[in-house]
Design a protein around this motif. Structure first.
Motif, PDB file in Angstrom:
ATOM      1  N   GLY A 244      42.404  31.776  45.480  1.00  0.00           N
ATOM      2  CA  GLY A 244      42.491  31.489  46.906  1.00  0.00           C
ATOM      3  C   GLY A 244      41.600  32.344  47.772  1.00  0.00           C
ATOM      4  O   GLY A 244      41.698  32.272  49.007  1.00  0.00           O
ATOM      5  N   ARG A 245      40.759  33.189  47.178  1.00  0.00           N
ATOM      6  CA  ARG A 245      39.882  34.073  47.935  1.00  0.00           C
ATOM      7  C   ARG A 245      38.505  34.142  47.275  1.00  0.00           C
ATOM      8  O   ARG A 245      38.380  34.071  46.058  1.00  0.00           O
ATOM      9  CB  ARG A 245      40.464  35.497  47.993  1.00  0.00           C
ATOM     10  N   SER A 246      37.488  34.334  48.097  1.00  0.00           N
ATOM     11  CA  SER A 246      36.132  34.560  47.585  1.00  0.00           C
ATOM     12  C   SER A 246      35.355  35.345  48.643  1.00  0.00           C
ATOM     13  O   SER A 246      35.436  35.024  49.837  1.00  0.00           O
ATOM     14  CB  SER A 246      35.436  33.230  47.295  1.00  0.00           C
ATOM     15  N   PRO A 247      34.629  36.412  48.245  1.00  0.00           N
ATOM     16  CA  PRO A 247      34.409  36.868  46.869  1.00  0.00           C
ATOM     17  C   PRO A 247      35.533  37.781  46.369  1.00  0.00           C
ATOM     18  O   PRO A 247      36.041  38.615  47.108  1.00  0.00           O
ATOM     19  CB  PRO A 247      33.101  37.657  46.982  1.00  0.00           C
ATOM     20  N   THR A 248      35.863  37.585  45.110  1.00  0.00           N
ATOM     21  CA  THR A 248      36.782  38.469  44.407  1.00  0.00           C
ATOM     22  C   THR A 248      36.291  38.574  42.967  1.00  0.00           C
ATOM     23  O   THR A 248      35.328  37.924  42.579  1.00  0.00           O
ATOM     24  CB  THR A 248      38.225  37.914  44.400  1.00  0.00           C
ATOM     25  N   GLY A 249      36.984  39.392  42.186  1.00  0.00           N
ATOM     26  CA  GLY A 249      36.688  39.419  40.760  1.00  0.00           C
ATOM     27  C   GLY A 249      35.963  40.672  40.317  1.00  0.00           C
ATOM     28  O   GLY A 249      35.724  41.604  41.080  1.00  0.00           O
ATOM     29  N   SER A 250      35.608  40.665  39.041  1.00  0.00           N
ATOM     30  CA  SER A 250      34.982  41.833  38.425  1.00  0.00           C
ATOM     31  C   SER A 250      33.474  41.625  38.294  1.00  0.00           C
ATOM     32  O   SER A 250      32.996  40.508  38.059  1.00  0.00           O
ATOM     33  CB  SER A 250      35.591  42.099  37.044  1.00  0.00           C
ATOM     34  N   TYR A 251      32.755  42.752  38.462  1.00  0.00           N
ATOM     35  CA  TYR A 251      31.299  42.745  38.350  1.00  0.00           C
ATOM     36  C   TYR A 251      30.875  43.995  37.597  1.00  0.00           C
ATOM     37  O   TYR A 251      31.442  45.067  37.801  1.00  0.00           O
ATOM     38  CB  TYR A 251      30.646  42.742  39.736  1.00  0.00           C
TER      39      TYR A 251
END
Length: 389
Positions: A244-251
């Protein structure tokens, strides 16, 4: 060191002082629940099979350890007392009943029906202790078509749908890394017991708690189930990203370490872009709102990946947090226990064990101003308290 009250005075005794728990549990879900009760001051008497004890006493040891080091047993059994009782031996029944007669709580996590065969079910025990709080933890509960099935954490994660939403979008279903089924069942059992003890103070009545690990895990869906409940769309795997969100996550960063970011709200997005430093990114029509960023998630990730890979992880974590954008390194457990924050929070507990010497364990999260919130007694040896009790 125990946490002190806000006014600087020493905390009082433990909040569950005076509560006696008879613990028939084994392996993980039940022992974790009763350990939390013991941490907070309850007198937890662990009932174990003679000569064998809890199954986790016999799990494998690690390199450099001996079979006497019960490493699987230690994390869930501190602050308890252990006695050996053969539940099938009628000669030991009076001893057991005397213990239960003085108890406030009984906890067990056998397959449904086992305790009834032994004459140790709630209906039998409330005849000798009407105010008893009795909690049965099982995989599927005391009712329903799956009642008699054996259950393990990964099996419950599968049947409750958790594995279907865990893993990368283009990969197979995955088990969550922590024992979420066992532990969610344990924590719901813990809170149900406390609720029942509070209610008994008002009514004087005992209570039977039917705690299903699969129910407990399913109840944690919350926002993960919102879209399905609203429009019937089944949630899928999203990897490290928030659907439900952007940007998110691992990098991955220049030093080879990963960070997790959360820049997905429209409030955070301009700040996020300020740190990233890509010209025109904040005003790009593909990314001006969270809704458009979700639609163009892949394109946004393609822009962010080389930028975040240009600096070390510490650089980005510090830069994002300085401006109020949530970001964190993806730590290993070794990193966590070496972190100054978790050291300040006293989240590692070291106990002195009569056979294993110093053992390291994870502390509980309770921090009360007026009460002590953990004891430092090591996990008991098998039958260590036979004579005491």
């Amino acid at each position: 060191m125990q946490q002190n009250q806000n006014d600087g005075t020493a905390p009082q005794d433990y909040p569950l002082d005076g509560i006696r728990v008879v613990d028939f549990t084994h392996v993980l879900s039940g022992p974790y629940c009763t350990m939390l009760l013991a941490d907070l001051g309850a007198d937890v008497v662990k009932i174990e099979r003679p000569d064998r004890g809890d199954e986790n006493r016999r799990m494998r040891s690690y390199p450099g350890r001996t079979p006497e080091d019960e490493d699987y047993f230690y994390p869930m059994n501190r602050n308890k007392r252990s006695i050996e009782v053969n539940l099938k031996d009628p000669d030991q029944r009076p001893r057991l009943e005397a213990l239960i007669r003085e108890a406030d709580v009984v906890v067990e996590n056998f397959t449904p029906g086992t305790m009834k065969k032994l004459g140790l079910d709630y209906d039998s025990l409330r005849k000798i202790n009407p105010g008893l709080i009795y909690c049965s933890i099982s995989g599927y509960g005391q009712t329903g078509p799956y009642r008699d099935r054996r259950a393990y954490d990964s099996i419950i994660q599968a049947v409750a749908g958790v594995m279907s939403i865990t893993g990368e979008p283009d990969g197979p279903p995955a088990r969550a890394g922590l024992m979420f089924a066992d532990l969610s069942g344990a924590m719901y059992a813990f809170s149900s017991i406390l609720t029942s003890l509070y209610a008994r103070e008002k009514t004087g009545k005992g209570n039977f708690i039917d705690l299903s690990m699969s129910d407990a895990l399913l109840s944690l869906y919350s926002t993960n189930a919102a879209e399905y409940m609203a429009v019937g769309r089944v949630p899928g795997r999203a990897g490290s990203e928030n659907p439900g969100r952007s940007p998110t996550g691992s990098y991955v960063c220049a030093d080879g370490k990963y960070i997790q970011i959360m820049g997905g709200s429209d409030t955070l997005w301009p700040r996020f872009c300020e740190v990233i430093g890509v010209d025109g990114l904040a005003e790009d029509p593909r990314f001006v709102s969270n809704e458009t960023r979700i639609k163009n998630r892949i394109a946004l990730r393609e822009i962010l990946t080389p930028v975040l890979d240009s600096q070390a992880s510490d650089h980005w974590v510090e830069a994002f947090n300085r401006i109020g954008v949530p970001a964190a390194p993806i730590n290993t457990l070794a990193d966590v226990l070496d972190d100054d924050h978790f050291r300040a929070r006293e989240m590692e507990l070291q106990l002195t064990h009569p056979k294993s010497g110093t053992i390291r364990t994870i502390n509980n999260p309770f921090r009360f101003s007026a009460y002590r919130t953990w004891k430092t007694n090591p996990p008991p040896l098998l039958g260590q308290h036979n004579d005491d009790l």
